[in-house]
Design a protein around this motif. Structure first.
Motif, PDB file in Angstrom:
ATOM      1  N   MET A  61     -66.050  14.997  48.596  1.00 33.80           N
ATOM      2  CA  MET A  61     -64.808  15.432  47.949  1.00 33.80           C
ATOM      3  C   MET A  61     -64.001  16.324  48.890  1.00 33.80           C
ATOM      4  SD  MET A  61     -64.090  16.641  44.165  1.00 33.80           S
ATOM      5  CE  MET A  61     -62.656  17.554  43.640  1.00 33.80           C
ATOM      6  N   ARG A  62     -64.689  17.202  49.571  1.00 33.46           N
ATOM      7  CA  ARG A  62     -64.010  18.065  50.550  1.00 33.46           C
ATOM      8  C   ARG A  62     -63.305  17.230  51.601  1.00 33.46           C
ATOM      9  NH1 ARG A  62     -64.681  23.406  52.093  1.00 33.46           N
ATOM     10  NH2 ARG A  62     -64.554  22.969  54.311  1.00 33.46           N
ATOM     11  N   LYS A  63     -64.036  16.241  52.096  1.00 30.85           N
ATOM     12  CA  LYS A  63     -63.492  15.424  53.177  1.00 30.85           C
ATOM     13  C   LYS A  63     -62.236  14.661  52.711  1.00 30.85           C
ATOM     14  CE  LYS A  63     -64.769  12.091  56.697  1.00 30.85           C
ATOM     15  NZ  LYS A  63     -65.770  11.168  57.201  1.00 30.85           N
ATOM     16  N   LEU A  64     -62.346  14.073  51.512  1.00 30.58           N
ATOM     17  CA  LEU A  64     -61.218  13.288  50.996  1.00 30.58           C
ATOM     18  C   LEU A  64     -60.012  14.175  50.689  1.00 30.58           C
ATOM     19  CD1 LEU A  64     -63.110  10.787  48.650  1.00 30.58           C
ATOM     20  CD2 LEU A  64     -62.105  10.315  50.889  1.00 30.58           C
ATOM     21  N   LEU A  65     -60.275  15.324  50.086  1.00 26.98           N
ATOM     22  CA  LEU A  65     -59.161  16.231  49.771  1.00 26.98           C
ATOM     23  C   LEU A  65     -58.477  16.714  51.047  1.00 26.98           C
ATOM     24  CD1 LEU A  65     -60.397  18.392  46.772  1.00 26.98           C
ATOM     25  CD2 LEU A  65     -58.146  17.306  46.963  1.00 26.98           C
ATOM     26  N   GLN A  66     -59.278  17.061  52.041  1.00 26.29           N
ATOM     27  CA  GLN A  66     -58.689  17.552  53.289  1.00 26.29           C
ATOM     28  C   GLN A  66     -57.911  16.448  54.012  1.00 26.29           C
ATOM     29  OE1 GLN A  66     -61.496  19.739  55.678  1.00 26.29           O
ATOM     30  NE2 GLN A  66     -61.888  21.207  54.046  1.00 26.29           N
ATOM     31  N   LEU A  67     -58.308  15.216  53.737  1.00 31.01           N
ATOM     32  CA  LEU A  67     -57.578  14.099  54.327  1.00 31.01           C
ATOM     33  C   LEU A  67     -56.245  13.866  53.608  1.00 31.01           C
ATOM     34  CD1 LEU A  67     -57.609  11.616  56.283  1.00 31.01           C
ATOM     35  CD2 LEU A  67     -58.683  10.329  54.420  1.00 31.01           C
ATOM     36  N   LEU A  68     -56.278  13.937  52.291  1.00 29.06           N
ATOM     37  CA  LEU A  68     -55.118  13.499  51.519  1.00 29.06           C
ATOM     38  C   LEU A  68     -54.090  14.591  51.203  1.00 29.06           C
ATOM     39  CD1 LEU A  68     -56.525  10.879  48.972  1.00 29.06           C
ATOM     40  CD2 LEU A  68     -55.622  10.545  51.251  1.00 29.06           C
ATOM     41  N   VAL A  69     -54.533  15.811  51.024  1.00 30.57           N
ATOM     42  CA  VAL A  69     -53.540  16.860  50.695  1.00 30.57           C
ATOM     43  C   VAL A  69     -52.592  17.040  51.885  1.00 30.57           C
ATOM     44  CG1 VAL A  69     -53.220  19.334  50.292  1.00 30.57           C
ATOM     45  CG2 VAL A  69     -54.982  18.085  49.043  1.00 30.57           C
ATOM     46  N   GLU A  70     -51.312  17.047  51.594  1.00 33.84           N
ATOM     47  CA  GLU A  70     -50.331  17.210  52.668  1.00 33.84           C
ATOM     48  C   GLU A  70     -50.559  18.565  53.340  1.00 33.84           C
ATOM     49  OE1 GLU A  70     -48.526  14.644  53.057  1.00 33.84           O
ATOM     50  OE2 GLU A  70     -49.217  13.805  51.173  1.00 33.84           O
ATOM     51  N   PRO A  71     -50.702  18.587  54.658  1.00 34.09           N
ATOM     52  CA  PRO A  71     -50.925  19.871  55.349  1.00 34.09           C
ATOM     53  C   PRO A  71     -49.862  20.909  55.000  1.00 34.09           C
ATOM     54  CG  PRO A  71     -51.209  18.036  56.869  1.00 34.09           C
ATOM     55  CD  PRO A  71     -50.688  17.445  55.598  1.00 34.09           C
ATOM     56  N   SER A  72     -48.645  20.423  54.785  1.00 36.64           N
ATOM     57  CA  SER A  72     -47.565  21.365  54.506  1.00 36.64           C
ATOM     58  C   SER A  72     -47.695  22.016  53.135  1.00 36.64           C
ATOM     59  CB  SER A  72     -46.211  20.643  54.593  1.00 36.64           C
ATOM     60  OG  SER A  72     -46.203  19.510  53.740  1.00 36.64           O
ATOM     61  N   LEU A  73     -48.543  21.449  52.290  1.00 38.49           N
ATOM     62  CA  LEU A  73     -48.718  22.007  50.940  1.00 38.49           C
ATOM     63  C   LEU A  73     -49.920  22.947  50.850  1.00 38.49           C
ATOM     64  CD1 LEU A  73     -48.015  18.826  48.772  1.00 38.49           C
ATOM     65  CD2 LEU A  73     -46.424  20.656  49.373  1.00 38.49           C
ATOM     66  N   LEU A  74     -50.730  22.997  51.897  1.00 36.39           N
ATOM     67  CA  LEU A  74     -51.955  23.810  51.833  1.00 36.39           C
ATOM     68  C   LEU A  74     -51.693  25.271  51.489  1.00 36.39           C
ATOM     69  CD1 LEU A  74     -54.020  22.266  54.779  1.00 36.39           C
ATOM     70  CD2 LEU A  74     -54.588  22.200  52.342  1.00 36.39           C
TER      71      LEU A  74
END
Lengths: 464, 177
Positions: B146-159
């Motif tokens: 889940m961590r891997k997928l979320l870190q892949l999909l969440v837009e970096p600009s939204l972090l």
């Protein structure tokens, strides 16, 4: 991209207008045939149309600039006492080179014909498609190399009726082989009179498909009202994807281009609709029995929203104008909606506010969700006007697997103006889409429409 | 019966509550945030806007503007917020894009591949929800995935916004550290 222009077919706000009056002959269907019509080269414009020996028309000849040479003729062609045609010889060569006509005898000049390339043949037609006295739709067939064959066709539209063309398409036969091999589409997206979005398409092998596209845009990224950025993209292999992207700064003081590439990431909003493959409904060639709704009538009200978020306002404006026959000023309407909190220029319109302007103008409407397409079609057949919320990305960019967003909500409002069942296996939904510069009578395959509509919870506002 | 996250999303999307919130057209659900509030499992759906420009990988990503929070498994709505009015976001211009979609890490995926990855991520959300509400099995490798997928999909600009909205969720799934 369509490399096949229509000849002498004026498409004004979606209307196809065949120009026929008593004093001129028209309609050519093939390029090889006679185009336009040769202008009169005599000064007597009094005619006996019915051959009864009595002149039916009356012309007054005027020296408009007072130089002693008659250069204008004001004609009452049908002898009803009302001036309906004005001929002008602007270069005073003894040939009329433009004519202004009131073809429907309503007292308003609605058609203008002129000789743009100076070969003595009327090659350009301007039409006032909505009867407001402003020529808004133009069609030119030019013979630029004077070999007697049309080599350039230009179609232009003044969508916002401000006297300036905002959308123009030029078809060129650059090598004189009788095939149109270059199409240039130009848009003035911000309405400042400058064509700021220009795409040129080349068909090198005459197969009717583009082999190269170059798109150039002038942009105001910092919103100060001055063009500051020039963007050039090219698709050199005809795969419908741009292979190159160059961005340049424009010197705000001199207006000159500074060839200093800047990062694409600083560009901000580079919005632009890419919907060239969508066809437009053609009321003149449609089978009325196979079409639900009255798209031909509805298309008369269409306008392009430009770079605004006013889609829901435009959709309501179209419907109000159709149902009440009153002209609504979009600026007043936007002002009204913003003051009442129904709309914001920055954010647009919430779904539940999509009927507020209708209500204000006394148009009865019902808003419902989770409808079937049969509900929508039933209302169209009952003569109602229908506004829906859709995910426009599905319609504008649906076929590109690399062009998508994670968003699955509605982001655009359109008026559904008809359904064309001419091909029963491939029904087409007809939209008045204010977000597309060519969205007047936009034809969308039913399946594509349903996908886009589903994202909007199949919302529907039925108006009557 | 614990509803799947897809069911929860669709139910919310069709709810009168969301309609009554009068979010402007164009806002859609972002990747949700799971949290425990007073011992109750809750899910927060952020709402943000994407604006397609017609160019591949140049779709504009706007800041998260709204959020709706539900208690699970009841799907009772317990919160709605317009972040324009939260002090932490006072310097954000919600009408200006903050990034571009697709970001670099996902540019290799076309629409179908992207949707498959997103669907897998939704399945990982379901596993967390079921483990908390129904004591279903949940492994370390599930959490890593889940961590891997979320870190892949969440837009970096939204972090940064995810970090402010829920620091625990951010630390657990989104922080690179």
């Amino acid at each position: 991209m369509r490399f096949a222009p229509l000849f002498m077919t004026v498409r004004g706000n979606g209307n196809k207008i065949n120009l026929r009056t008593k004093v001129y002959v028209i309609i050519t269907k093939k390029k090889e045939q006679k185009r336009g019509f040769k202008m009169f080269d005599f000064t007597d414009l009094n005619f006996d149309f019915d051959g009864d020996g009595v002149m039916d028309s009356h012309a007054d000849f005027i020296d408009s600039d007072g130089d002693g040479v008659l250069d204008t003729a004001a004609v009452d062609t049908d002898g009803d006492g009302i001036l309906d045609t004005v001929f002008t010889d602007s270069n005073q060569d003894g040939m009329w080179d433009s004519v202004l006509m009131d073809t429907d005898s309503d007292g308003i000049f609605d058609t203008q014909m002129s000789d743009l390339d100076g070969d003595g043949i009327m090659d350009t037609t301007g039409i006032d498609s909505n009867g407001d006295g402003i020529m808004d739709t133009f069609h030119s067939e030019l013979d630029l190399d004077h070999d007697g064959i049309v080599d350039t066709i230009i179609e232009g539209n003044d969508y916002n009726q401000d006297g300036t063309i905002e959308s123009q398409t030029t078809y060129c036969d650059t090598d004189g082989d009788g095939q149109f091999d270059e199409v240039v589409k130009e848009y003035d997206r911000d309405g400042d009179g400058i064509m700021d979005d220009v795409s040129s398409f080349q068909d090198f092998d005459n197969d009717g498909n583009e082999d190269m596209e170059i798109r150039e845009r002038l942009m105001d990224l910092d919103g100060d009202g001055k063009i500051d950025t020039y963007v050039v993209q090219s698709d050199t292999d005809g795969d419908h994807e741009f292979d190159t992207l160059e961005v340049y700064e424009v010197d705000a003081e001199t207006g000159e281009l500074e060839l200093v590439p800047i990062s694409v990431n600083t560009m901000g909003n580079v919005s632009g609709v890419c919907v060239d493959d969508l066809e437009n409904f053609d009321p003149a060639n449609a089978d009325p029995d196979a079409v639900s709704g009255d798209p031909g009538r509805s298309m008369q009200e269409w306008e392009f929203q430009g770079e605004t978020g006013r889609c829901a306002l435009y959709s309501q404006k179209f419907v109000i104008e159709e149902l009440t026959n009153q002209e609504i000023d979009i600026e007043e309407l936007a002002d009204l909606a913003e003051k009442n909190g129904w709309f914001s220029e920055d954010s647009g319109t919430p779904l539940l506010n999509m009927d507020k302007v209708l209500e204000y103008y006394g148009v009865h409407s019902d808003m419902s969700f989770h409808n079937d397409f049969s509900d929508l079609q039933r209302d169209l057949e009952a003569g109602k006007k229908v506004i829906v919320a859709i995910d426009s990305d599905e319609i504008w960019y649906g076929e590109n697997d690399d062009l998508f967003t994670p968003g699955d909500g509605p982001n655009h409002a359109v008026e559904v103006i008809g359904v064309d069942h001419s091909d029963p296996d491939n029904p087409m939904v007809i939209l008045n889409d204010s977000g597309n510069p060519n969205g007047c009578g936009e034809m969308v395959p039913l399946d594509t429409f349903l996908d886009a509509w589903e994202d909007g919870n199949c919302q529907m506002i039925s108006c009557m | 019966m614990v509803p799947s996250i897809e069911q929860i999303k669709n139910n919310l999307k069709k709810s009168n509550f969301l309609l009554d919130c009068r979010l402007p057209m164009g806002y859609s659900q972002g990747l949700p945030i799971l949290s425990i509030k007073n011992g109750c499992l809750c899910i927060t759906f952020p709402y943000l806007k994407y604006q397609t420009t017609g160019e591949v990988d140049k779709t504009l990503v706007y800041p998260i503007r709204y959020a709706v929070t539900l208690e699970l498994p009841t799907e009772k709505i317990i919160g709605y917020e317009d972040y324009e009015y939260r002090d932490a976001f006072k310097n954000i211009d919600f009408d200006k894009p903050v990034g571009l979609f697709r970001h670099k890490a996902i540019q290799q995926y076309d629409e179908n591949q992207y949707n498959e990855i997103r669907k897998e991520l939704m399945g990982e959300y379901d596993k967390v929800i079921q483990s908390i509400l129904e004591n279903a099995d949940y492994t370390v490798s599930d959490e890593k995935r889940m961590r891997k997928l979320l870190q892949l999909l969440v837009e970096p600009s939204l972090l940064p916004m995810y970090q402010v909205i829920d620091i625990d969720f951010y630390k657990k799934y989104l922080s690179k550290g």
